[in-house]
Design an enzyme around this catalytic site. Structure first.
Site, PDB file in Angstrom:
ATOM      1  N   HIS A 121      -6.802  -7.513   0.569  1.00  0.00           N
ATOM      2  CA  HIS A 121      -5.649  -6.837   0.445  1.00  0.00           C
ATOM      3  C   HIS A 121      -4.752  -7.052  -0.651  1.00  0.00           C
ATOM      4  CE1 HIS A 121      -1.494  -6.434   1.825  1.00  0.00           C
ATOM      5  NE2 HIS A 121      -1.693  -5.041   1.772  1.00  0.00           N
ATOM      6  N   VAL A 124       2.421  -4.222  -4.211  1.00  0.00           N
ATOM      7  CA  VAL A 124       3.290  -4.400  -4.633  1.00  0.00           C
ATOM      8  C   VAL A 124       4.221  -3.291  -4.581  1.00  0.00           C
ATOM      9  CG1 VAL A 124       2.599  -6.341  -6.581  1.00  0.00           C
ATOM     10  CG2 VAL A 124       2.059  -3.899  -7.096  1.00  0.00           C
ATOM     11  N   ARG A 275       2.331  10.392   4.443  1.00  0.00           N
ATOM     12  CA  ARG A 275       1.177  10.840   4.398  1.00  0.00           C
ATOM     13  C   ARG A 275       0.197  10.087   5.384  1.00  0.00           C
ATOM     14  NH1 ARG A 275      -3.352  11.554   1.068  1.00  0.00           N
ATOM     15  NH2 ARG A 275      -3.988  13.740   1.003  1.00  0.00           N
TER      16      ARG A 275
END
Length: 320
Positions: A121, A124, A275
């Site tokens: 994973h 930034v 979203r």
């Protein structure tokens, strides 16, 4: 503030879009079979009907499914705006409540099919919160971490060596500080267990001004592929058993638990009316839970739990 150190969300956005392109291209090459499908989306800011703050902005969600190496990989760019920050962003800084904001970031999660290849994973991000008549408040955050199922010490060491090298130009204290922060952050308190073998985590970074902070963000973002891809190349051709696959699916359950209970990015996205499909792309396509399961002592599975105990992986005395 000097002109050279002017805060520039536009430059951050340019870098993040380029980073997304580079990561997707490199992962497609490493997979050798599947390609990313892009879902570009936009959202007009409006009052909305829900209790969540309305968002404007948009992004590019890219997902690779069913590859030769990667069962699912998601690499998302988002640039959202809002009239007020959600609770997850103001819990530790209540003075920011009521400010308008911009949030830009790239977030990615890679779930390989082969249990010998770790999940990874990275993200930034950049926030700027503004209010008329007051100076803007901005910061960078991000990092990356590694979640193996059948860990190899060589891989863990190389991962941390690359992370340390990215931090070194910014001070000898930076890597130890952000490595330790990563160990604390990616920890499942209800399990009293680390999610993986760590890496880097930083947040609220604005020390030294915009330019220096931005340079650090780029150093972290640019070092992700050199940290991860050599591990993928070393492990992707290894054969695996059904038992190993089942253990991988079981351990993926920990990933789901962390992301839905503790992850700040997930909470920020859901609380701000973001979203949902893009927010939850970090979840693995297949996962399993077993009631009160324990590994056999001395087994390969038990070795993972030994590796989950945080330590200085770059100290030879602590590597085993």
């Amino acid at each position: 503030m000097s002109t050279h150190d002017t805060v520039s969300p536009v430059r951050v956005k340019e870098y993040l879009l380029n980073l997304q392109d580079r990561v997707c291209k490199a992962l497609e090459t490493a997979d050798g079979s599947a390609v990313f499908i892009e879902d570009a989306w936009s959202r007009e800011e409006s009052a909305g009907q829900s209790e969540a703050p309305a968002l404007g902005g948009g992004g590019r969600s890219r997902v690779l499914n069913g590859g030769a190496v990667f069962e699912q990989a998601g690499v998302n760019f988002s640039h959202v705006t809002g009239a007020s920050l959600p609770p997850s962003a103001t819990a530790a800084r209540p003075e920011l409540a009521g400010r308008g904001f911009e949030a830009l970031g790239v977030s990615l999660v890679i779930h390989p099919e082969n249990p010998h290849v770790p999940t990874s994973h990275a993200n930034v991000r950049f926030f700027i919160a503004e209010k008329e008549g007051e100076d803007p408040v901005w910061w960078f955050g991000g990092g990356y971490d590694l979640t193996p199922y059948y860990p190899v010490i060589e891989d863990i060491i190389s991962w941390h060596e690359t992370a340390r090298a990215a931090c070194e130009p910014f001070g000898e204290e930076v890597y130890p500080q952000y490595k330790e922060w990563c160990d604390r952050y990616f920890y499942l308190r209800h399990r009293q267990e680390a999610r993986g073998v760590g890496g880097l985590f930083f947040d609220d970074l604005n020390d030294g001004g915009f330019e220096r902070s931005f340079e650090f963000l780029k150093a972290v973002g640019d070092s992700y592929l050199p940290a991860y891809l050599p591990i993928v190349d070393r492990r992707k051709a290894l054969s695996w058993t059904d038992q190993q696959r089942q253990f991988q699916l079981y351990r993926r359950g920990r990933y789901v638990e962390f992301n839905l209970v503790y992850d700040r990015g997930t909470l920020f996205g859901l609380q701000s009316g973001g979203r949902t499909e893009s927010i939850l792309m970090s979840l693995p396509p297949l996962v399993a839970w077993r009631y009160n399961w324990q590994p056999e002592p001395g087994s390969q599975e038990a070795f993972l739990y030994d590796c989950l105990v945080p330590r200085d992986w770059l100290d030879p005395d602590h590597q085993r």
